[in-house]
Design a protein around this motif. Structure first.
Motif, PDB file in Angstrom:
ATOM      1  N   HIS A  73       0.859  -1.191   0.000  1.00 55.88           N
ATOM      2  CA  HIS A  73       0.000   0.000   0.000  1.00 55.88           C
ATOM      3  C   HIS A  73       0.891   1.235   0.000  1.00 55.88           C
ATOM      4  N   ASN A  74       0.569   2.168  -0.841  1.00 58.70           N
ATOM      5  CA  ASN A  74       1.174   3.491  -0.840  1.00 58.70           C
ATOM      6  C   ASN A  74       0.034   4.435  -1.199  1.00 58.70           C
ATOM      7  N   ILE A  75      -0.635   4.906  -0.169  1.00 52.62           N
ATOM      8  CA  ILE A  75      -1.865   5.678  -0.329  1.00 52.62           C
ATOM      9  C   ILE A  75      -1.666   7.033   0.345  1.00 52.62           C
ATOM     10  N   ALA A  76      -2.097   8.078  -0.324  1.00 54.63           N
ATOM     11  CA  ALA A  76      -1.963   9.430   0.226  1.00 54.63           C
ATOM     12  C   ALA A  76      -3.320  10.127   0.176  1.00 54.63           C
ATOM     13  N   VAL A  77      -3.442  11.152   0.987  1.00 49.63           N
ATOM     14  CA  VAL A  77      -4.649  11.979   0.961  1.00 49.63           C
ATOM     15  C   VAL A  77      -4.257  13.397   1.351  1.00 49.63           C
TER      16      VAL A  77
ATOM     17  N   GLY B 214     -17.453   4.261   5.449  1.00 49.67           N
ATOM     18  CA  GLY B 214     -17.557   3.060   6.269  1.00 49.67           C
ATOM     19  C   GLY B 214     -17.773   1.787   5.475  1.00 49.67           C
ATOM     20  N   ASP B 215     -17.356   0.686   6.090  1.00 50.55           N
ATOM     21  CA  ASP B 215     -17.504  -0.651   5.508  1.00 50.55           C
ATOM     22  C   ASP B 215     -16.985  -0.659   4.068  1.00 50.55           C
ATOM     23  N   THR B 216     -17.801  -1.079   3.127  1.00 52.93           N
ATOM     24  CA  THR B 216     -17.354  -1.173   1.730  1.00 52.93           C
ATOM     25  C   THR B 216     -17.509   0.145   0.975  1.00 52.93           C
ATOM     26  N   GLY B 217     -17.915   1.199   1.656  1.00 54.70           N
ATOM     27  CA  GLY B 217     -18.055   2.510   1.025  1.00 54.70           C
ATOM     28  C   GLY B 217     -16.736   3.235   0.842  1.00 54.70           C
ATOM     29  N   GLY B 218     -15.653   2.646   1.365  1.00 53.87           N
ATOM     30  CA  GLY B 218     -14.357   3.299   1.239  1.00 53.87           C
ATOM     31  C   GLY B 218     -13.233   2.376   1.663  1.00 53.87           C
ATOM     32  N   CYS B 219     -12.041   2.859   1.509  1.00 51.29           N
ATOM     33  CA  CYS B 219     -10.822   2.117   1.829  1.00 51.29           C
ATOM     34  C   CYS B 219     -10.523   2.209   3.329  1.00 51.29           C
ATOM     35  N   THR B 220     -10.279   1.064   3.949  1.00 48.99           N
ATOM     36  CA  THR B 220      -9.944   1.015   5.374  1.00 48.99           C
ATOM     37  C   THR B 220      -8.728   1.881   5.682  1.00 48.99           C
ATOM     38  N   HIS B 221      -7.712   1.814   4.826  1.00 53.11           N
ATOM     39  CA  HIS B 221      -6.475   2.549   5.069  1.00 53.11           C
ATOM     40  C   HIS B 221      -6.703   4.057   4.964  1.00 53.11           C
ATOM     41  N   LEU B 222      -7.530   4.462   4.029  1.00 60.21           N
ATOM     42  CA  LEU B 222      -7.872   5.872   3.894  1.00 60.21           C
ATOM     43  C   LEU B 222      -8.604   6.357   5.143  1.00 60.21           C
TER      44      LEU B 222
END
Length: 190
Positions: free
Chosen positions: A58-62, A115-123
């Motif tokens: 994972h390499n995720i940014a916000v 929440g849940d499957t509405g978005g990425c856990t890591h985000l």
């Protein structure tokens, strides 16, 4: 106090989180947050196949943009390295956080938007921590902690919002008694 010496062990997984806060020229603030996961051994990914030790799973940014009142103006995620191409859609609902407040109902807002499957856990994990990161930036700026005179706290009339919010800032504790005596609430032991 350092951690105690561990039992013999070998590294398995490395997760790094970073947060940088920027004061913008338009009066708003940005938090650039990144989460990176890697393994210390060759790792086999469903899509990318064999990955070398240290390659990012994972390499995720916000980037979260907010104002002095902690109101959210923008949330822009970036998914550079993810296990599945479908992960790219994990930030599609991030725009739903615009208008939320980092200090009031932030966790609820995150759950409703991502929440849940509405978005990425890591985000979600990164964004959850943005509230305390924003508070650190704004409170230091408001108190002008770049100046030594900010250490003279005895004349402050408005109670700082962090009092009563953590162990060190307990209203009946020694830190408040010493540095913010006007807000100290003595116990029967004092």
């Amino acid at each position: 106090m350092p951690l105690p010496a561990p039992v013999a062990r070998k590294e398995n997984h490395l997760r790094t989180l970073s947060y940088q806060v920027f004061e913008r020229t338009d009066g708003l603030w940005d938090i650039d947050a990144t989460i990176r996961d890697s393994k210390s051994y060759p790792y086999f990914d469903h899509v990318r196949g064999r990955m070398a030790p240290g390659d990012y799973i994972h390499n995720i940014a916000v980037r979260l943009t907010f104002d002095e009142g902690f109101g959210v103006h923008a949330v822009v995620p970036s998914f550079d390295d993810v296990p599945y191409l479908f992960c790219q859609g994990g930030g599609d609902n991030a725009h739903r956080l615009v208008g939320a407040n980092l200090m009031t109902g932030w966790r609820r807002s995150l759950s409703e938007a991502l929440g849940d499957t509405g978005g990425c856990t890591h985000l979600r994990e990164m964004l959850q921590n943005c509230a305390t990161v924003a508070f650190q930036a704004i409170s230091a700026a408001r108190e002008d902690r770049s100046q030594a005179r900010s250490l003279d706290t005895h004349e402050i009339e408005a109670r700082p919002p962090y009092i009563g919010r953590c162990h060190a800032m307990a209203e009946d504790g020694p830190v408040i008694a010493r540095y913010f005596p006007q807000f100290h609430i003595p116990t029967g032991d004092d």
